[in-house]
Design a protein around this motif. Structure first.
Motif, PDB file in Angstrom:
ATOM      1  N   ARG A 124       0.713  -1.133   0.027  1.00 28.36           N
ATOM      2  CA  ARG A 124      -0.048  -0.259  -0.152  1.00 28.36           C
ATOM      3  C   ARG A 124       0.932   1.303   0.149  1.00 28.36           C
ATOM      4  NH1 ARG A 124      -2.874  -0.820   4.395  1.00 28.36           N
ATOM      5  NH2 ARG A 124      -1.586   0.095   5.660  1.00 28.36           N
ATOM      6  N   GLU A 125       1.869   1.340   0.952  1.00 31.33           N
ATOM      7  CA  GLU A 125       2.430   2.635   1.037  1.00 31.33           C
ATOM      8  C   GLU A 125       3.811   2.694  -0.026  1.00 31.33           C
ATOM      9  OE1 GLU A 125       2.300   4.560   3.499  1.00 31.33           O
ATOM     10  OE2 GLU A 125       0.793   3.892   4.936  1.00 31.33           O
ATOM     11  N   GLY A 126       4.177   1.463  -0.531  1.00 27.20           N
ATOM     12  CA  GLY A 126       5.369   1.573  -1.370  1.00 27.20           C
ATOM     13  C   GLY A 126       4.830   1.558  -2.831  1.00 27.20           C
ATOM     14  N   GLY A 127       3.793   0.913  -2.982  1.00 26.30           N
ATOM     15  CA  GLY A 127       3.293   0.928  -4.321  1.00 26.30           C
ATOM     16  C   GLY A 127       1.792   1.677  -4.841  1.00 26.30           C
ATOM     17  N   GLY A 128       1.168   2.067  -3.786  1.00 17.97           N
ATOM     18  CA  GLY A 128      -0.263   2.621  -3.833  1.00 17.97           C
ATOM     19  C   GLY A 128      -0.964   1.457  -4.246  1.00 17.97           C
ATOM     20  N   ILE A 129      -0.672   0.179  -4.225  1.00 18.75           N
ATOM     21  CA  ILE A 129      -1.857  -1.026  -4.215  1.00 18.75           C
ATOM     22  C   ILE A 129      -2.928  -0.618  -3.466  1.00 18.75           C
ATOM     23  CG2 ILE A 129      -2.016  -3.369  -4.418  1.00 18.75           C
ATOM     24  CD1 ILE A 129       1.085  -3.308  -5.176  1.00 18.75           C
ATOM     25  N   PRO A 130      -4.117  -0.791  -3.758  1.00 17.42           N
ATOM     26  CA  PRO A 130      -5.258  -0.851  -2.745  1.00 17.42           C
ATOM     27  C   PRO A 130      -5.557  -1.980  -1.973  1.00 17.42           C
ATOM     28  CG  PRO A 130      -5.905  -1.450  -5.061  1.00 17.42           C
ATOM     29  CD  PRO A 130      -4.662  -1.234  -4.914  1.00 17.42           C
ATOM     30  N   THR A 131      -4.491  -1.879  -0.994  1.00 19.30           N
ATOM     31  CA  THR A 131      -4.743  -3.354  -0.066  1.00 19.30           C
ATOM     32  C   THR A 131      -5.359  -2.970   0.858  1.00 19.30           C
ATOM     33  OG1 THR A 131      -2.202  -3.454  -0.573  1.00 19.30           O
ATOM     34  CG2 THR A 131      -2.969  -4.883   1.282  1.00 19.30           C
ATOM     35  N   LEU A 132      -6.169  -4.321   1.077  1.00 17.81           N
ATOM     36  CA  LEU A 132      -7.147  -4.265   2.360  1.00 17.81           C
ATOM     37  C   LEU A 132      -6.792  -5.811   3.031  1.00 17.81           C
ATOM     38  CD1 LEU A 132     -10.491  -3.033   0.622  1.00 17.81           C
ATOM     39  CD2 LEU A 132      -9.086  -1.825   2.398  1.00 17.81           C
ATOM     40  N   ASP A 133      -7.106  -6.014   4.408  1.00 14.32           N
ATOM     41  CA  ASP A 133      -7.202  -7.071   5.194  1.00 14.32           C
ATOM     42  C   ASP A 133      -8.127  -8.093   4.359  1.00 14.32           C
ATOM     43  OD1 ASP A 133      -6.097  -8.595   7.084  1.00 14.32           O
ATOM     44  OD2 ASP A 133      -7.725  -8.412   8.426  1.00 14.32           O
ATOM     45  N   GLY A 134      -7.681  -9.315   4.246  1.00 19.79           N
ATOM     46  CA  GLY A 134      -8.571 -10.616   3.933  1.00 19.79           C
ATOM     47  C   GLY A 134      -7.610 -11.704   3.859  1.00 19.79           C
ATOM     48  N   ALA A 135      -8.232 -12.913   3.857  1.00 18.97           N
ATOM     49  CA  ALA A 135      -7.163 -14.184   3.893  1.00 18.97           C
ATOM     50  C   ALA A 135      -8.107 -15.015   2.703  1.00 18.97           C
ATOM     51  CB  ALA A 135      -7.466 -14.883   5.164  1.00 18.97           C
ATOM     52  N   CYS A 136      -7.156 -15.715   2.199  1.00 21.74           N
ATOM     53  CA  CYS A 136      -7.410 -16.531   1.055  1.00 21.74           C
ATOM     54  C   CYS A 136      -7.155 -18.052   1.448  1.00 21.74           C
ATOM     55  CB  CYS A 136      -6.570 -16.327  -0.153  1.00 21.74           C
ATOM     56  SG  CYS A 136      -7.009 -17.548  -1.477  1.00 21.74           S
ATOM     57  N   GLU A 137      -8.179 -19.105   1.237  1.00 23.03           N
ATOM     58  CA  GLU A 137      -8.103 -20.392   1.888  1.00 23.03           C
ATOM     59  C   GLU A 137      -8.122 -21.436   0.668  1.00 23.03           C
ATOM     60  OE1 GLU A 137     -10.808 -21.322   5.173  1.00 23.03           O
ATOM     61  OE2 GLU A 137      -9.778 -19.750   6.538  1.00 23.03           O
ATOM     62  N   TRP A 138      -7.301 -22.287   0.572  1.00 24.98           N
ATOM     63  CA  TRP A 138      -7.627 -23.451  -0.323  1.00 24.98           C
ATOM     64  C   TRP A 138      -8.074 -24.664   0.218  1.00 24.98           C
ATOM     65  CZ3 TRP A 138      -3.881 -23.515  -5.146  1.00 24.98           C
ATOM     66  CH2 TRP A 138      -3.558 -22.242  -5.835  1.00 24.98           C
ATOM     67  N   GLU A 139      -8.707 -25.488  -0.751  1.00 23.89           N
ATOM     68  CA  GLU A 139      -9.115 -26.892  -0.446  1.00 23.89           C
ATOM     69  C   GLU A 139      -9.130 -27.564  -1.575  1.00 23.89           C
ATOM     70  OE1 GLU A 139     -13.055 -27.237   1.516  1.00 23.89           O
ATOM     71  OE2 GLU A 139     -12.545 -25.878   3.211  1.00 23.89           O
ATOM     72  N   GLU A 140      -8.582 -28.686  -1.527  1.00 24.12           N
ATOM     73  CA  GLU A 140      -8.092 -29.557  -2.804  1.00 24.12           C
ATOM     74  C   GLU A 140      -8.472 -30.982  -2.583  1.00 24.12           C
ATOM     75  OE1 GLU A 140      -5.207 -29.976  -6.710  1.00 24.12           O
ATOM     76  OE2 GLU A 140      -4.802 -28.837  -4.915  1.00 24.12           O
ATOM     77  N   ALA A 141      -9.363 -31.910  -3.133  1.00 27.97           N
ATOM     78  CA  ALA A 141      -9.664 -33.114  -3.082  1.00 27.97           C
ATOM     79  C   ALA A 141      -9.986 -33.650  -4.354  1.00 27.97           C
ATOM     80  CB  ALA A 141     -10.539 -33.468  -1.956  1.00 27.97           C
ATOM     81  N   ASP A 142      -9.418 -34.793  -4.723  1.00 28.19           N
ATOM     82  CA  ASP A 142     -10.037 -35.420  -6.098  1.00 28.19           C
ATOM     83  C   ASP A 142      -9.995 -34.567  -7.117  1.00 28.19           C
ATOM     84  OD1 ASP A 142     -10.456 -37.888  -4.408  1.00 28.19           O
ATOM     85  OD2 ASP A 142     -12.247 -36.985  -3.734  1.00 28.19           O
ATOM     86  N   GLY A 143      -9.285 -33.879  -7.384  1.00 27.26           N
ATOM     87  CA  GLY A 143      -9.008 -32.903  -8.623  1.00 27.26           C
ATOM     88  C   GLY A 143      -9.977 -31.754  -8.666  1.00 27.26           C
ATOM     89  N   GLU A 144     -10.515 -31.436  -7.598  1.00 23.41           N
ATOM     90  CA  GLU A 144     -11.151 -30.275  -7.579  1.00 23.41           C
ATOM     91  C   GLU A 144     -10.674 -29.309  -6.247  1.00 23.41           C
ATOM     92  OE1 GLU A 144     -14.092 -29.355  -9.180  1.00 23.41           O
ATOM     93  OE2 GLU A 144     -13.886 -31.318 -10.114  1.00 23.41           O
ATOM     94  N   LEU A 145     -10.269 -28.061  -6.838  1.00 22.16           N
ATOM     95  CA  LEU A 145      -9.830 -26.916  -6.228  1.00 22.16           C
ATOM     96  C   LEU A 145     -10.812 -25.925  -5.762  1.00 22.16           C
ATOM     97  CD1 LEU A 145      -7.511 -25.417  -4.994  1.00 22.16           C
ATOM     98  CD2 LEU A 145      -6.966 -24.269  -6.878  1.00 22.16           C
ATOM     99  N   SER A 146     -10.932 -25.538  -4.632  1.00 18.98           N
ATOM    100  CA  SER A 146     -11.792 -24.401  -4.068  1.00 18.98           C
ATOM    101  C   SER A 146     -10.817 -23.512  -3.424  1.00 18.98           C
ATOM    102  CB  SER A 146     -12.883 -24.942  -3.114  1.00 18.98           C
ATOM    103  OG  SER A 146     -13.537 -24.063  -2.590  1.00 18.98           O
ATOM    104  N   SER A 147     -11.039 -22.181  -3.879  1.00 20.67           N
ATOM    105  CA  SER A 147     -10.181 -21.145  -3.329  1.00 20.67           C
ATOM    106  C   SER A 147     -11.334 -20.051  -2.856  1.00 20.67           C
ATOM    107  CB  SER A 147      -9.451 -20.574  -4.471  1.00 20.67           C
ATOM    108  OG  SER A 147      -8.527 -19.484  -3.754  1.00 20.67           O
ATOM    109  N   THR A 148     -11.042 -19.364  -1.436  1.00 21.33           N
ATOM    110  CA  THR A 148     -12.270 -18.809  -0.863  1.00 21.33           C
ATOM    111  C   THR A 148     -11.430 -17.480  -0.299  1.00 21.33           C
ATOM    112  OG1 THR A 148     -13.655 -20.694  -0.395  1.00 21.33           O
ATOM    113  CG2 THR A 148     -14.004 -18.506   0.882  1.00 21.33           C
ATOM    114  N   LEU A 149     -11.903 -16.188  -0.668  1.00 20.46           N
ATOM    115  CA  LEU A 149     -11.510 -14.997  -0.090  1.00 20.46           C
ATOM    116  C   LEU A 149     -12.588 -14.653   1.007  1.00 20.46           C
ATOM    117  CD1 LEU A 149      -9.740 -12.323   0.494  1.00 20.46           C
ATOM    118  CD2 LEU A 149     -11.377 -11.255  -1.482  1.00 20.46           C
TER     119      LEU A 149
END
Length: 273
Positions: A124-149
Motif C-alpha cells: 500500500r505505502e510503497g506501491g499505492g496498491i489498494p490493499t485491504l485485510d483479507g485471507a485466502c483459503e484453499w481446499e483440494e480433493a479428488d482433482g477439485e480446487l476450491s479457493s475462498t477469499l
C-alpha cells in the motif's frame, strides 16, 4: 471495516517497523489466476486518467498462498487475492513453451486483499496498491480446487476449478501492472502524492491443467467490489493454475497528476492575462 485505502484525517505515514526493502522475490507461489468477462462500463469507470479498458473486457483475478517465509527474500508468510482490469495499449510479452511469444495486456489493480500486516504496509505505502485485510483459503480433493477469499471472517469470493497434476506448459516473461498511488498530506486537505505507477514484474511459471467451474461474488450490500463480479453466463477465456516465481518490483511513475494539475493551472493563469 472501511474500504477506503486511507483516512486523510488520520493518516500519519507508514507504521514503525513495517519497512521492507524493494524489490522482493517470491519463489513457487501456487496460484489460480482466472480471466473472466465483466461489465465493460464498470471496468471503464474504475480506471484512472491515462488507462483505457482492453476490448476483451476481462478482469484477471489471482488467488494464491505463500505459506513459508523461505519462499521469499524478506517477507512473512501470507495469502493474497487481487482483482485487476486488463488495459489497452500496455501489453508486455511472455513466452510459452507450447505457443511461443504471446502478448499479455497490462493490468490495473482495483482490489487487493492480504492477511499479512507487513505486506499490507509494503504494497500500500510503497506501491499505492489498494490493499485491504483479507485471507485466502484453499481446499483440494479428488482433482477439485476450491479457493475462498474471506474478509472479516465472511466469504466474499469463491472460485472452484477442476485441476490436474500434469504440467502442460511453461510460461516466462514480464507483466505490466499499474496502480493509482495516492498519499494524502498528513496535514490534511490535499494529496501529497497522486500518480500512476507501472510495475514491470518478471516471472517464471509452471502451468498445470485447470478448468474453472464457478466464480461467485458475495460482498456486503454497498461494497464497491461486487460490481466486478463476472457477467452471466460465466466466461473465462484465460486460466492459469500452477507455481509462479516472481518479484515485487520497484515501480516507475508514468503519470504525475499533481504536476499535470499544476501545469493546467499555470496555463490558465497565463491565458487569462
Amino acid at each position: 471495516m472501511s474500504e477506503r485505502q486511507f483516512d486523510p484525517e488520520r493518516y500519519t505515514g507508514m507504521p514503525d517497523g513495517t519497512y521492507v526493502p524493494s524489490p522482493q522475490l517470491i519463489k513457487n507461489a501456487r496460484m489460480l489466476i482466472v480471466g473472466y468477462e465483466a461489465d465493460p462500463e464498470v471496468l471503464e469507470s474504475a480506471l484512472p486518467p491515462g488507462l483505457d479498458p482492453h476490448p476483451n473486457n476481462l478482469v484477471q483475478m489471482n488467488m494464491y498462498r505463500v505459506p513459508s517465509a523461505e519462499q521469499t527474500s524478506h517477507l512473512d508468510p501470507y495469502t493474497l487475492t487481487y482483482l485487476t482490469v486488463e488495459v489497452a495499449d500496455r501489453d508486455s510479452r511472455a513466452i510459452s513453451a507450447a505457443q511461443g511469444e504471446i502478448p499479455v495486456p497490462g493490468r490495473f489493480w482495483v482490489g487487493y486483499w492480504n492477511d499479512s500486516p507487513q505486506m499490507q504496509a509494503y504494497t500500500r505505502e510503497g506501491g499505492g496498491i489498494p490493499t485491504l485485510d483479507g485471507a485466502c483459503e484453499w481446499e483440494e480433493a479428488d482433482g477439485e480446487l476450491s479457493s475462498t477469499l474471506s474478509v472479516d471472517g465472511t466469504p466474499v469470493i469463491e472460485a472452484e476449478a477442476s485441476v490436474g497434476d500434469e504440467q502442460v506448459d511453461t510460461l516466462t516473461g514480464h507483466l505490466h501492472y499499474y496502480a493509482h498511488r495516492q498519499i494524502p498530506d498528513p496535514a490534511g486537505g490535499r494529496a501529497q502524492i497522486n500518480e500512476l505507477v507501472e510495475f514491470p514484474i518478471p516471472f517464471v511459471s509452471e502451468l498445470y491443467e485447470a478448468e474453472v467451474d464457478r466464480v461467485d461474488f458475495d460482498f456486503p450490500d454497498g461494497s464497491p467490489f461486487q460490481r466486478f463480479a463476472p457477467v452471466e453466463p460465466l466466461s473465462t477465456p484465460s486460466v492459469l493454475h500452477g507455481t509462479v516465481t516472481f518479484t515485487y518490483s520497484q515501480g516507475r511513475r508514468v503519470r504525475d497528476y499533481l504536476a499535470e494539475e499544476a501545469s493546467r493551472g499555470l496555463s490558465s493563469d497565463v491565458s487569462d492575462r
